[in-house]
Design an enzyme around this catalytic site. Structure first.
Site, PDB file in Angstrom:
ATOM      1  CB  CYS A 294      22.835  30.416 -24.561  1.00 36.18           C
ATOM      2  SG  CYS A 294      24.121  30.315 -25.293  1.00 36.18           S
TER       3      CYS A 294
ATOM      4  CD  GLU B 109      17.329  29.124 -23.214  1.00 37.33           C
ATOM      5  OE1 GLU B 109      16.996  29.796 -24.118  1.00 37.33           O
ATOM      6  OE2 GLU B 109      19.025  29.477 -23.023  1.00 37.33           O
TER       7      GLU B 109
ATOM      8  CE  LYS C  44      17.195  46.369 -29.519  1.00 35.19           C
ATOM      9  NZ  LYS C  44      17.343  46.325 -28.016  1.00 35.19           N
TER      10      LYS C  44
ATOM     11  CD  GLU D 299      24.533  31.361 -29.275  1.00 35.82           C
ATOM     12  OE1 GLU D 299      23.634  30.568 -29.072  1.00 35.82           O
ATOM     13  OE2 GLU D 299      25.117  32.415 -27.810  1.00 35.82           O
TER      14      GLU D 299
HETATM   15  P1  NDP Z   1      14.984  38.043 -26.381  1.00 35.88           P
HETATM   16  O1  NDP Z   1      15.226  37.354 -27.502  1.00 35.88           O
HETATM   17  O2  NDP Z   1      13.833  39.233 -26.458  1.00 35.88           O
HETATM   18  O3  NDP Z   1      16.346  39.139 -26.821  1.00 35.88           O
HETATM   19  C1  NDP Z   1      17.386  39.710 -27.113  1.00 35.88           C
HETATM   20  C2  NDP Z   1      17.656  40.635 -28.179  1.00 35.88           C
HETATM   21  O4  NDP Z   1      16.295  40.467 -29.294  1.00 35.88           O
HETATM   22  C3  NDP Z   1      17.570  41.829 -27.727  1.00 35.88           C
HETATM   23  O5  NDP Z   1      18.455  42.929 -28.181  1.00 35.88           O
HETATM   24  C4  NDP Z   1      16.182  42.149 -27.607  1.00 35.88           C
HETATM   25  O6  NDP Z   1      15.855  44.038 -28.043  1.00 35.88           O
HETATM   26  C5  NDP Z   1      15.453  41.511 -29.245  1.00 35.88           C
HETATM   27  N1  NDP Z   1      14.182  41.841 -29.297  1.00 35.88           N
HETATM   28  C6  NDP Z   1      13.236  41.339 -28.712  1.00 35.88           C
HETATM   29  N2  NDP Z   1      12.121  41.203 -29.247  1.00 35.88           N
HETATM   30  C7  NDP Z   1      12.536  42.128 -30.382  1.00 35.88           C
HETATM   31  C8  NDP Z   1      11.831  42.040 -32.099  1.00 35.88           C
HETATM   32  N3  NDP Z   1      10.205  41.624 -31.821  1.00 35.88           N
HETATM   33  N4  NDP Z   1      12.139  42.046 -32.755  1.00 35.88           N
HETATM   34  C9  NDP Z   1      13.018  42.002 -32.369  1.00 35.88           C
HETATM   35  N5  NDP Z   1      14.413  42.264 -31.848  1.00 35.88           N
HETATM   36  C10 NDP Z   1      13.474  41.500 -30.325  1.00 35.88           C
HETATM   37  O7  NDP Z   1      15.234  38.037 -25.132  1.00 35.88           O
HETATM   38  P2  NDP Z   1      15.778  38.565 -24.250  1.00 35.88           P
HETATM   39  O8  NDP Z   1      16.283  38.827 -23.331  1.00 35.88           O
HETATM   40  O9  NDP Z   1      13.956  39.088 -23.205  1.00 35.88           O
HETATM   41  O10 NDP Z   1      15.203  37.128 -22.753  1.00 35.88           O
HETATM   42  C11 NDP Z   1      14.480  36.024 -23.335  1.00 35.88           C
HETATM   43  C12 NDP Z   1      14.596  34.554 -22.965  1.00 35.88           C
HETATM   44  O11 NDP Z   1      15.190  34.284 -24.014  1.00 35.88           O
HETATM   45  C13 NDP Z   1      15.055  34.686 -22.355  1.00 35.88           C
HETATM   46  O12 NDP Z   1      15.032  34.092 -20.783  1.00 35.88           O
HETATM   47  C14 NDP Z   1      16.299  33.097 -22.428  1.00 35.88           C
HETATM   48  O13 NDP Z   1      15.244  32.084 -22.379  1.00 35.88           O
HETATM   49  C15 NDP Z   1      16.448  33.504 -24.469  1.00 35.88           C
HETATM   50  N6  NDP Z   1      18.474  33.842 -24.132  1.00 35.88           N
HETATM   51  C16 NDP Z   1      18.928  33.534 -24.841  1.00 35.88           C
HETATM   52  C17 NDP Z   1      20.057  33.622 -24.910  1.00 35.88           C
HETATM   53  C18 NDP Z   1      21.337  33.140 -25.368  1.00 35.88           C
HETATM   54  O14 NDP Z   1      22.340  33.382 -25.394  1.00 35.88           O
HETATM   55  N7  NDP Z   1      21.103  31.905 -26.648  1.00 35.88           N
HETATM   56  C19 NDP Z   1      20.386  35.308 -24.320  1.00 35.88           C
HETATM   57  C20 NDP Z   1      19.384  35.624 -24.130  1.00 35.88           C
HETATM   58  C21 NDP Z   1      18.507  35.535 -23.590  1.00 35.88           C
HETATM   59  P3  NDP Z   1      15.033  43.790 -25.892  1.00 35.88           P
HETATM   60  O15 NDP Z   1      14.938  43.122 -24.907  1.00 35.88           O
HETATM   61  O16 NDP Z   1      16.221  45.266 -25.825  1.00 35.88           O
HETATM   62  O17 NDP Z   1      13.436  44.798 -26.497  1.00 35.88           O
END
Ligand code: NDP
Length: 496
Positions: free
Chosen positions: A299, A398, A188, A264
């Site tokens: 990250c 972050e 996903k 991660e």
């Molecule tokens: P999220 O953690 O919200 O999203 C990452 C993935 O999880 C996406 O595929 C998202 O789906 C999915 N997701 C979101 N909510 C849910 C849920 N309730 N249940 C199951 N899956 C879910 O990250 P964001 O993209 O919103 O980014 C927000 C923050 O996350 C950033 O500002 C940063 O702090 C952190 N981040 C960290 C990363 C890393 O590499 N460690 C990478 C990206 C973000 P969808 O977006 O399709 O709704």
């Protein structure tokens, strides 16, 4: 290719936003879609299938069916290797198309997409393909009248939920080892960046991954991600993203079938420049380049620059000068080094930290502004806060944007204390020429990665992941294969 070439190519791109289940491109059962909007300039790229729990059921059933049938799980490792290496070749052959999709979808500079994302993704499939027929199982040293075999078996149905900052590469870090090990996969992608994941699924079919072994479900996290997390027939769920959503996945696992979870998550990486390093300017330049690379949407972004006071002024001066290399520009121009942030909502959140920093008493040294607003895209200038104290929100939360906090300290031990004063423990760095100090700091820091006199070294051979709330488990290297395997012990009695 020139900027004009990329724009022409973008204008003629035909993008299919349907999901990929059981080897076929499919609309969602509800036939609903959501708009995929480019953060470059607000253009509509395509409509993507808005899938839900019932679509997830179909994808998981397809993965289960193929896993049980052994069409992939039952094939010799050398055969899986050949297919994965073909996939790596196909990724290289489609370099420009994949790079263009990635840049249009999430805003990173096209030169990064071609030279980093596509290259590293193909390398990842090559590496796990190449590795998988060279790994032996074990015979335990038990008594002579028994034979105890310790073997690795695939988990079964593996789900991967990935973010938008390196959409294709983060998918590859999960999908490549999972497929190499013989699992069937449901991927996903993030709602902001579904396009390369869908093409990756198609290329995998072309390479010879049997239909149904690698499925891609598109949609929103709270629907599709949650359905995968709660699914009773998913054996393992591997996630990259925010710490908050990582916690949800642990809850989903506990509420359902105790599926294996790998996380991660976020980081707030400390980067310590000490006066004992001979080339302060080099340390500061590397620090700025690492912090502003990929618009800071990383990250491992070294967002807390902890500086010994004796070199503070020089560090800030060089940081500010180096930031000038990162003028936000057209991501489709090969000369651009800083592109667009992923979307408007995230841009607002990132810019909100400028007020937060001021309220908490930090000094804004550079940036803090929205840029290129006339394009309709999502651009933020490289931003430096100075005289930050570690308890301030810009040092604790972050930001995931091009924002760097400089935290002055008076000693090496204070630097270690500040570095560890965070709920995260992903990456870290120390700059020093003193060998004992380098060891002292690297042992003292609670983080999965420590760089000494460098930042962001990268290789498939080394594990990647964090301590504390930065996650559970490791991506990359041979260690990552363990996540996608069960360990089985078989006792055999040998005669009388
Ligand atoms: P999220 O953690 O919200 O999203 C990452 C993935 O999880 C996406 O595929 C998202 O789906 C999915 N997701 C979101 N909510 C849910 C849920 N309730 N249940 C199951 N899956 C879910 O990250 P964001 O993209 O919103 O980014 C927000 C923050 O996350 C950033 O500002 C940063 O702090 C952190 N981040 C960290 C990363 C890393 O590499 N460690 C990478 C990206 C973000 P969808 O977006 O399709 O709704």
């Amino acid at each position: 290719m020139t900027r004009e070439d990329w724009h022409n190519r973008a204008a003629s791109l035909q993008i299919d936003g349907r999901g990929l289940i059981d080897g076929k491109r499919v609309a969602s059962l509800s036939e609903e879609t959501f708009a995929s909007i480019s953060p470059i300039d607000g253009r509509l790229l395509t409509d993507v299938a808005l899938m839900g729990a019932q679509d997830v059921d179909l994808a998981v059933a397809s993965a289960r069916r193929t896993f049980e049938a052994g069409v992939w799980s039952g094939r010799a490792p050398a055969e899986r290797k050949a297919v994965l290496r073909r996939l790596a070749d196909l990724i290289r052959a489609h370099r420009d198309e994949l790079a263009l999709l990635e840049t249009l979808d999430m805003g990173k500079p096209i030169s990064d997409s071609t030279s980093i994302d596509v290259r590293a993704t193909s390398n990842c499939f090559d590496w796990y393909g190449e590795a998988i027929d060279k790994i032996y199982d074990e015979v335990a040293p038990t008594a002579a009248n028994t034979l105890a075999l310790v073997t690795k078996e695939p988990l079964g149905v593996v789900a991967a939920v990935v973010p938008w900052n390196f959409p294709m590469l983060m998918a590859a870090w999960k999908v490549a080892p999972a497929l190499a090990m013989g699992n069937s996969v449901v991927l996903k992608p993030a709602e902001q960046s579904s396009l390369t994941a869908l093409r990756l699924g198609e290329l995998a079919l072309e390479a010879g991954v049997p239909p149904g072994v690698f499925n891609v479900v598109t949609g929103l996290g709270p629907e599709v991600g949650r359905a995968l997390g709660l699914h009773m027939d998913v054996d393992g769920l591997f996630f990259t993203g925010s710490t908050q959503v990582g916690k949800y996945f642990m809850e989903y696992a506990a509420q359902s079938n105790l599926k294996k979870i790998g996380l991660e998550l976020g980081g707030k990486s400390p980067n310590i420049i000490l006066k004992s390093y001979r080339d302060t300017a080099h340390a500061a330049q590397t620090s700025a380049r690492s912090a502003f690379f990929n618009q800071g949407e990383m990250c491992t972004c070294p967002s807390r620059l902890i500086v010994e006071r004796a070199v503070h002024d020089e560090v800030v001066e060089v940081l500010t000068k180096t930031a000038a290399e990162f003028v936000p520009g057209d991501p489709l121009d090969p000369a651009t080094t800083m592109g667009a942030l992923v979307d408007h909502r995230h841009t607002e959140r990132v810019l909100g930290f400028v007020d937060t920093a001021r309220e908490d008493g930090a000094d804004l040294r550079l940036g803090g502004t929205r840029e290129r607003a006339e394009t309709g895209g999502c651009y933020v200038a490289p931003t430096i806060f100075d005289n930050v104290r570690n308890e301030m929100r810009v040092a604790q939360q972050e930001i995931f944007g091009p924002m760097l906090s400089v935290i002055p300290v008076d000693s090496v031990d204070e630097a270690i204390k500040v570095a560890n004063d965070s709920c995260y423990g992903l990456a870290s760095a120390v700059w020093t020429d003193d060998l004992s100090t380098a060891h002292h700091v690297s042992r003292g820091i609670r983080a999965g990665l420590v760089y000494v006199n460098c930042y962001d070294c990268d290789d498939m051979t080394v594990p990647f992941g964090g301590f504390k709330q930065s996650g559970i488990g490791r991506d990359k290297s041979l260690h990552a294969l363990d996540k996608y395997a069960e360990l089985k012990t078989t006792w055999i009695a040998l005669g009388r």
